[in-house]
Design a protein around this motif. Structure first.
Motif, short mmCIF file in Angstrom:
data_model
loop_
_atom_site.label_atom_id
_atom_site.label_comp_id
_atom_site.label_asym_id
_atom_site.label_seq_id
_atom_site.Cartn_x
_atom_site.Cartn_y
_atom_site.Cartn_z
N ASP A 283 -12.49 7.73 -2.03
CA ASP A 283 -11.39 6.76 -1.93
C ASP A 283 -10.72 6.85 -0.56
OD1 ASP A 283 -11.76 5.94 -4.53
OD2 ASP A 283 -10.28 7.32 -5.37
N ILE A 284 -10.46 8.09 -0.14
CA ILE A 284 -9.80 8.28 1.15
C ILE A 284 -10.73 7.80 2.28
CG2 ILE A 284 -8.90 10.03 2.75
CD1 ILE A 284 -7.95 11.59 0.27
N THR B 275 -1.66 16.85 -5.04
CA THR B 275 -2.64 16.64 -3.97
C THR B 275 -3.09 15.18 -3.99
OG1 THR B 275 -4.37 17.23 -5.52
CG2 THR B 275 -3.50 19.01 -4.16
N PRO B 276 -3.70 14.72 -2.90
CA PRO B 276 -4.23 13.36 -2.92
C PRO B 276 -5.13 13.12 -4.13
CG PRO B 276 -4.30 14.22 -0.69
CD PRO B 276 -3.86 15.36 -1.58
N ALA C 264 -10.46 4.11 2.78
CA ALA C 264 -9.20 3.72 3.45
C ALA C 264 -9.24 4.09 4.92
CB ALA C 264 -8.02 4.40 2.75
N ARG D 208 -9.15 1.54 8.05
CA ARG D 208 -8.00 1.62 8.96
C ARG D 208 -8.44 1.90 10.39
NH1 ARG D 208 -3.58 4.86 5.16
NH2 ARG D 208 -3.77 3.40 3.42
N LYS E 130 -5.12 5.93 -11.25
CA LYS E 130 -6.19 5.30 -12.03
C LYS E 130 -5.92 5.33 -13.53
CE LYS E 130 -9.58 6.01 -8.45
NZ LYS E 130 -10.57 6.88 -7.84
N ASP F 4 1.28 6.77 -0.12
CA ASP F 4 0.20 5.88 0.30
C ASP F 4 -0.75 5.73 -0.90
OD1 ASP F 4 -2.22 4.84 1.31
OD2 ASP F 4 -1.82 5.67 3.30
N LEU G 256 -4.27 10.15 -6.70
CA LEU G 256 -5.23 9.05 -6.89
C LEU G 256 -5.69 8.99 -8.34
CD1 LEU G 256 -7.28 9.45 -3.57
CD2 LEU G 256 -5.77 7.53 -4.18
N LYS H 199 0.83 -1.21 0.00
CA LYS H 199 0.00 0.00 0.00
C LYS H 199 0.86 1.26 0.00
CE LYS H 199 -3.90 -1.96 2.49
NZ LYS H 199 -4.51 -2.09 3.81
N PHE I 236 -7.40 11.90 8.37
CA PHE I 236 -6.59 12.14 7.18
C PHE I 236 -6.55 13.64 6.92
CE2 PHE I 236 -5.72 12.94 2.78
CZ PHE I 236 -4.66 12.10 2.51
N GLU J 19 -3.46 4.17 -1.24
CA GLU J 19 -4.91 4.18 -0.96
C GLU J 19 -5.46 5.59 -0.78
OE1 GLU J 19 -5.91 -0.09 1.06
OE2 GLU J 19 -5.56 1.61 2.39
N THR J 20 -4.63 6.48 -0.23
CA THR J 20 -5.11 7.84 0.04
C THR J 20 -4.46 8.89 -0.84
OG1 THR J 20 -3.38 8.24 1.69
CG2 THR J 20 -5.43 7.25 2.48
N TYR K 131 -12.30 12.12 -4.95
CA TYR K 131 -11.16 11.47 -4.30
C TYR K 131 -11.42 11.24 -2.82
CZ TYR K 131 -9.84 15.78 -1.95
OH TYR K 131 -9.84 16.88 -1.13
N GLY L 80 0.73 17.86 7.64
CA GLY L 80 1.01 17.15 8.87
C GLY L 80 0.44 17.75 10.14
N ALA L 81 -0.01 19.00 10.08
CA ALA L 81 -0.57 19.63 11.27
C ALA L 81 -1.42 20.81 10.83
CB ALA L 81 0.54 20.13 12.20
N PHE M 86 1.24 20.98 -1.69
CA PHE M 86 0.09 21.67 -1.08
C PHE M 86 -0.42 22.93 -1.77
CE2 PHE M 86 2.77 20.07 2.58
CZ PHE M 86 2.03 18.92 2.79
N LYS N 203 -1.58 10.13 -0.38
CA LYS N 203 -0.76 11.04 0.43
C LYS N 203 0.73 10.76 0.23
CE LYS N 203 -0.03 12.96 5.00
NZ LYS N 203 -0.73 14.09 5.57
N MET O 105 5.66 19.88 10.65
CA MET O 105 5.44 18.43 10.65
C MET O 105 5.67 17.80 9.27
SD MET O 105 4.73 17.82 13.76
CE MET O 105 4.00 16.18 13.82
N ASP O 106 5.66 18.63 8.24
CA ASP O 106 5.80 18.09 6.88
C ASP O 106 7.24 18.10 6.39
OD1 ASP O 106 2.89 17.85 6.25
OD2 ASP O 106 2.97 19.98 6.71
N GLU P 178 -4.34 16.80 4.70
CA GLU P 178 -3.41 16.97 3.58
C GLU P 178 -2.01 17.21 4.09
OE1 GLU P 178 -4.96 19.96 0.88
OE2 GLU P 178 -5.59 18.35 -0.45
#
Lengths: 758, 326
Positions: free
Chosen positions: B310-311, A743-744, B314, B318, A752, A619, A748, A443, B230, A621-622, B307, B234-235, A662, A624, A688-689, B232
């Motif tokens: 999909d998230i 972006t996610p 998951a 989870r 596809k 990831d 995604l 995954k 979830f 699935e998401t 999207y 981290g904080a 982002f 990310k 955090m990123d 986008e």
């Protein structure tokens, strides 16, 4: 398609400056040498090339440093700007009487007539005794608009029948470049790929929003401005107000970021000066975060269709690029240079178009054009390498250009890119990459990617700086440059201290004042390679004078004397020495020494180079993406201060990572305005990123360039960051997202696509 | 920003007495982390702001035989740091720990988190008068909607972003509401009301009501929980999708389960179909994925937020597995 008309946009001026910096000449009649003298080896220096903490770091982190936003004068008024809510409209009338009737409102101005072309365009302004009173006053201004249809999406603007943004049409050709014969080149290729890469509108988002304080003393105007260019703001203000440049002083002591958006003279600055003139009181205008997000530019998009052909061994035979660049009502960036210059390729064709939409004009954004182009060019190199079954690094080495214009122009004076490739690939562990993109399983997939960088950064000949020796032994450096947050004061102190045998903290540095000796804008990675050599030149002259004074006192020829440890000492016998402070006591008055940044030969090309390697986790699935590590190796000539140089690279990588994942200015098609004009919805990376970032330097000293062999570093760290992350994602997934921010939703969607399921 | 009066009451009785007679736009403020943003951006223009943090005795976490009582003005950071909460209510602890950022968790309150306004950039924009602000359309439905609702849309496609609400609803918590008429206790699951009930607001509080405290039932043997969010970045990000799960295991089999999502609908969104699919089943990756897929079948995405489905799948799967793991 028509030829581009002159459009008053930010980029044109900046691009010209960046483009012509290599042809600037030193001051007429100046004593600056035409070419620099031979230089000391790195190990002969005590501070230059080593790490010195910022001399003003404590002031900044304790809040003692004063920013434009911090300024307040007793009788100061607050100015506010009324802005158009319509993305396109004809302005019928403005009635200021309601605002002027409100107690506490001291002046009101009309700022606009005729056609409004973007939502947020300034219409009128007021000056009042408080911010809330000024806001109330704005609500009392009556404006009659005749709204007209608008378009804010570039694809819609290109459609037939779209509302006309500029009179000459919504699409104009803005650049045409060709060498060789691309059709012939594609025929010679064993592999030909065509891909489209897209970038988004990335807003500068400096922590300190734009702002100015204007104060008149009789006919003399002083403006404190959060700017990257005190000198050109002075000149621009003088023109805008029709007053002599000598009557204008622009000050900028500390600044919370600019990234290109603060190179231009602000309409708010001119407005503050006009309101101050009318009221006879100082006027302060600072933009809100919303205004800052909407009204002072962003990085224009580039939608680049890139076609490349290569032989089986990786030799590039042809490269063609068609790019649609959208910078609102402005012309956007030119993205051609990395495509035309980076790799040896005989056949290249580049066509660029500007697409106009109803949004404020874009502005130079940390490496304008190059950042967008690098996503496309380096994305293509990575996809081409996969198609050829080659190591992407080997493909780049195969097409290494030792000369300008993809090996067809003049030779590079120095090009340390090979060293960068070696340093960077070893540090990241390039062998750990998926040999075939998407080769992993599970995954969460990991991948490694790389991207190279080219950017001018030669600095501006003719930059001036003074070193002043005082009879009390103190040493002052004066230069009309500015610190936009990069550590300019520190590098000046390092160079002066090194040259005079002092410590960086001994040097009093005065900058950020347009009355001081001329220095260029802080843009185009120009500050250090312009200012440091000028300071060095002045300091060498001061050192010579001190040695002559010491020569008499010590009874030694000047050539036998060195300046170190705050002393003038005999080279042969260090015990024969005199304190510099004591020498200075002999000065009859403060003594200035004038320094100037020299010219460089036109027979060589001067560029900065670099490469970044990224490691990511995706990831599936998401969608990310987590960036785990970035190794950034750059050739910027001689490093002046390693600590701030490393900081510069860290900042560039973080900004590029943020744009890769982002950042996107999102426009609402119906209202024609930005829907995310704040720090929450416009997503900038958080702590955090941020991944582990390893900055490395090739330390290739370019002796032809200037007396320190230094190039600029403001932009290089930013240029390949988004692209190397995009390529690492490609290596992880086996499918290139080809659009930033990744972006996610976009990741995604890419997963596809058919090619993601081999 | 319009000038407003700022009230610092000394007791809850003072607050309710004031509300009984007040007119104009009166807003109650906990930490102000949402309210001040609304005021500064011009989303609202209150006449009066009442500072509930000035009221003594509204910040507490108490544990007794009935479970947990959390004062409305308890800082989110204090809830996140409470060791009893971390031990007995893992889902709630995880939710509190990922709210916004450390600064916002220090300022923000539990009551304020439950009463915050939904996220929608059209609703928040001062110049846009949408259904939620008394207008006659939803701008997101045909506009830019990458973060908008995939469930429960229609009149309004905003999303309810609270992290604590899904976790507390999954735990079958109740809200104690004070008013001039006295106190009453409402299940948190019934506290929120979808746009169809009243598009102008997200809960059933009247303008005289004050959230006083939250009560969380004592954990039963075999209860487990988890919260998966979830974001986008981290904080300092609202959930694109979040899922709170409380489940009770009998051996390896799920005897009871509650799943509540955040960020996907105008109110916290309970997944009854997924719960039904899981009840009685053995915990496994495929059971979790099937349940999530079943819940996703009800999704109605807009042009730009497909999207999120999909998230959603998951995240729900989870969260179920994380809860089961204990």
């Amino acid at each position: 398609m028509k030829t581009p008309p002159p459009i008053d946009d930010a980029f044109a001026e900046y691009a010209e400056l960046a483009r012509t910096q290599g042809t600037q000449t030193a001051t007429p009649g100046s004593t600056a040498p035409a070419a620099p003298a031979p230089q000391p080896k790195p190990d002969e220096f005590k501070y230059i090339g080593k790490a010195t903490p910022r001399v003003d770091g404590r002031m900044v982190v304790t809040g003692a440093a004063r920013y434009t936003h911090d300024l307040a004068f007793g009788d100061m008024l607050i100015g506010k700007i009324l802005r158009s809510p319509h993305a396109c409209a004809d302005l019928v009338s403005i009635d200021l009487s309601g605002a002027l009737a409100l107690p506490g409102v001291k002046a009101a101005l009309k700022l606009k007539e005729g056609r409004i072309r973007w939502a947020g365009e300034p219409v009128a302004a007021v000056a009042a005794v408080s911010e809330s009173r000024a806001e109330e006053a704005l609500a009392l201004i009556k404006v009659e608009y005749k709204p007209l249809p608008h378009v804010t999406a570039p694809d819609k603007a290109m459609e037939a029948g779209a509302p006309l943004v500029q009179d000459q049409g919504n699409v104009i050709k803005s650049n045409d470049y060709a060498r060789g014969d691309v059709e012939k080149g594609f025929k010679e290729a064993d592999v030909v790929l065509e891909r489209t890469y897209k970038t988004s509108w990335e807003v500068h988002q400096p922590t300190e929003t734009h702002g100015s304080v204007a104060r008149w003393d009789g006919d003399d105007l002083t403006v404190w401005d959060s700017t990257q260019a005190v000198q050109s703001i002075r000149d621009g203000l003088a023109r805008a107000l029709s007053i002599p440049a000598g009557r204008v002083k622009v000050l900028k002591h500390y600044m919370g970021g600019g990234f290109g958006s603060k190179l231009n003279l602000g309409d708010y600055t001119v407005t503050a000066a006009k309101l101050a003139k009318e009221t006879g009181r100082p006027v302060k205008i600072t933009l809100t975060r919303r205004e800052n997000s909407i009204c002072v530019g962003y990085r224009p998009t580039a939608w680049m269709t890139v076609k490349a052909g290569a032989r089986k061994d990786g030799t590039l035979t042809a490269l063609s690029v068609k790019s649609y660049n959208c910078g609102g009502v402005g012309r956007g960036d030119r993205v051609s240079e990395p495509y035309s210059d980076m790799y040896a390729c005989p056949n290249v064709k580049i066509e660029e178009f500007s697409v106009f939409v109803n949004a404020c004009a874009s502005r130079a954004t940390r490496a304008p054009g190059h950042t967008q182009a690098t996503l496309g060019l380096e994305g293509m190199m990575e996809e081409l390498a996969a198609a050829l079954g080659m190591d992407p690094l080997a493909l780049r080495m195969k097409n290494f250009a030792a000369k300008d214009k993809g090996d067809t122009g003049i030779p590079y004076s120095t090009k340390g890119l090979e060293q960068c490739y070696k340093l960077g690939s070893e540090k990241i562990g390039w062998d750990r990459r998926n040999k075939k993109p998407g080769g992993g399983s599970g995954k969460v997939r990991t991948g490694l990617g790389m991207a190279s960088q080219i950017w001018p950064g030669a600095g501006a000949p003719g930059t001036l700086a003074d070193v002043k020796l005082y009879p009390d032994g103190s040493v002052e450096v004066e230069c009309g440059t500015q610190d936009i947050g990069t550590g300019t004061r520190t590098h000046i102190a390092v160079v002066a201290a090194e040259t005079l045998g002092l410590e960086p903290k001994d040097i009093i540095v005065h900058i950020g004042n347009s009355d001081l000796p001329w220095a260029p804008i802080s843009g185009g990675s120009m500050t250090t390679p312009s200012v440091a050599p000028a300071v060095r030149d002045a300091a060498l002259k001061a050192a010579e004078h001190l040695k002559n004074l010491a020569s008499k006192k010590l009874g030694l020829p000047p050539a036998e004397i060195v300046l170190e440890n705050r002393k003038a000492a005999s080279k042969a016998d260090p015990t024969k020495a005199i304190e510099l402070k004591e020498l200075a006591r002999g000065l009859p008055r403060p003594l200035p020494f004038h320094g100037e940044r020299s010219n460089y030969p036109s027979t060589f090309a001067f560029q900065t180079f670099g490469v970044q390697f990224a490691e990511v986790e995706v990831d599936t699935e998401t969608g990310k993406i987590k960036v785990k590590k970035v190794v950034a190796a750059h050739d910027i000539g001689r490093v002046i201060n390693r600590q701030t140089a490393e900081s510069q690279v860290l900042g560039g990588v973080v900004q590029g990572m943020s744009a890769a994942l982002f950042e996107e200015k999102i426009m609402d098609p119906r209202t024609g305005t930005m829907v995310n004009p704040n720090y929450h919805d416009y997503k900038v990376a958080t702590a955090m990123d941020i991944p582990e970032i390893v900055p490395l330097f090739a330390d290739v000293i370019d002796e032809r360039l200037n007396n320190l062999g230094a190039k600029g570093l403001g932009e290089p760290g930013r240029i390949p960051a988004s692209a190397c992350i995009a390529n690492a994602v490609y290596n992880a997934l086996g499918v290139h997202v080809r659009e930033i921010p990744m972006t996610p939703a976009r990741v995604l969607a890419a997963l596809k696509r058919k090619e993601a399921r081999p | 920003m319009k000038a407003f009066q700022f009230g610092s009451p000394k007791s809850l009785e003072q607050v309710t007495a004031y509300l009984a007679g007040a007119d104009g736009d009166v807003r109650l403020m906990g930490g102000g982390t949402d309210l001040l943003g609304e005021i500064k951006e011009g989303t609202i223009q209150p006449d009066v702001v009442v500072d509930l943090k000035a009221v003594p005795g509204l910040a507490f976490i108490r544990r007794d035989a009935d479970g947990l009582a959390i004062g409305a003005c308890t800082a989110v950071a204090d809830l996140a740091a409470d060791p009893d909460v971390a031990r007995d209510y893992r889902g709630l602890h995880e939710a509190a720990a990922v709210v916004a950022s450390p600064q916002l968790r220090n300022m923000g309150t539990v009551g304020g988190n439950l009463c915050q306004r939904p996220r929608c950039w059209y609703f928040r924009d001062a110049a846009t008068v949408c259904n939620k602000k008394g207008g006659s359309q939803c701008f997101a439905e045909q506009g830019r909607n990458k973060y908008h609702a995939v469930f429960g849309g229609g009149l309004c496609w905003s999303v309810y972003p609270s992290d604590l609400a899904p976790a507390l609803i999954a735990l079958e918590s109740k809200v104690v509401v004070a008013s001039p008429q006295g106190e009453r206790t409402i299940p948190l699951a019934e506290f929120y009301a979808p746009p169809i009930v009243n598009v102008r607001k997200e809960n059933i509080l009247s303008r005289q009501d004050v959230v006083k405290e939250i009560r969380v039932p004592a954990p039963k043997k075999g209860d487990r929980g988890a919260y998966v969010k979830f974001m986008e970045r981290g904080a300092w990000d609202f959930a694109v999708v979040s899922a709170a799960v409380k489940l009770t295991l009998a051996g390896n089999s799920i005897s009871d389960v509650r799943i509540v999502c955040g960020g996907v609908a105008p109110v916290p969104w309970r997944l009854k179909a997924a719960e039904d699919a899981l009840r009685g089943r053995t915990v496994s990756e495929s059971a979790a994925a099937q349940a999530a897929a079943r819940a996703a079948g009800d999704a109605r995405p807009l042009a730009e937020n497909g999207y999120k489905v999909d998230i959603f799948k998951a995240v729900v799967a989870r969260a179920v597995l994380a809860a089961a793991k204990g």
